[in-house]
Design a protein around this motif. Structure first.
Motif, PDB file in Angstrom:
ATOM      1  N   SER A 124       0.840  -1.196   0.000  1.00  0.00           N
ATOM      2  CA  SER A 124       0.000   0.000   0.000  1.00  0.00           C
ATOM      3  C   SER A 124       0.873   1.244   0.000  1.00  0.00           C
ATOM      4  N   LEU A 125       0.406   2.272  -0.664  1.00  0.00           N
ATOM      5  CA  LEU A 125       1.140   3.530  -0.730  1.00  0.00           C
ATOM      6  C   LEU A 125       0.628   4.550   0.271  1.00  0.00           C
ATOM      7  N   GLY A 126      -0.340   4.178   1.065  1.00  0.00           N
ATOM      8  CA  GLY A 126      -0.886   5.088   2.059  1.00  0.00           C
ATOM      9  C   GLY A 126      -2.182   5.707   1.562  1.00  0.00           C
ATOM     10  N   ASP A 127      -2.790   6.511   2.419  1.00  0.00           N
ATOM     11  CA  ASP A 127      -4.043   7.173   2.064  1.00  0.00           C
ATOM     12  C   ASP A 127      -3.760   8.403   1.215  1.00  0.00           C
ATOM     13  N   THR A 128      -4.544   8.562   0.171  1.00  0.00           N
ATOM     14  CA  THR A 128      -4.401   9.725  -0.693  1.00  0.00           C
ATOM     15  C   THR A 128      -5.735  10.432  -0.808  1.00  0.00           C
TER      16      THR A 128
END
Length: 73
Positions: free
Chosen positions: A50-54
Motif C-alpha cells: 500500500s502507498l498510504g491514504d491519498t
C-alpha cells in the motif's frame, strides 16, 4: 597404562576436569544464541504494497490551512 596407576590429584588431570563443566556451560549458552538467530531468519518478511491514504483532489494552500486547524480544534 592401568587406571589404578593414574594419580588423579596431579595438576595435569585436575585442571581439565575443573574446566570441563564450564566448557559445557559456554557451549550450551552459545547454542541458545544460535538457535534464537536461526528462528528469526526463517520467517519471511512481508512486503507492504500500500502507498498510504491519498486524497482525490489537490487542495490549495488556504484550503489546507483551514483543514489543518479544523482537525486540531
Amino acid at each position: 597404562m592401568d587406571i589404578k596407576k593414574i594419580n588423579f590429584k596431579e595438576k595435569k588431570y585436575v585442571l581439565p576436569l575443573l574446566a570441563l563443566p564450564f566448557l559445557f556451560l559456554f557451549g550450551y549458552v552459545g547454542a541458545q544464541f544460535v538457535k534464537e538467530d536461526t528462528s528469526e531468519k526463517d520467517k519471511p518478511k512481508e512486503l507492504s504494497i500500500s502507498l498510504g491514504d491519498t486524497q482525490d483532489s489537490i487542495m490549495t494552500k488556504n484550503d489546507a490551512y483551514d483543514a489543518f486547524f479544523k482537525k486540531r480544534g
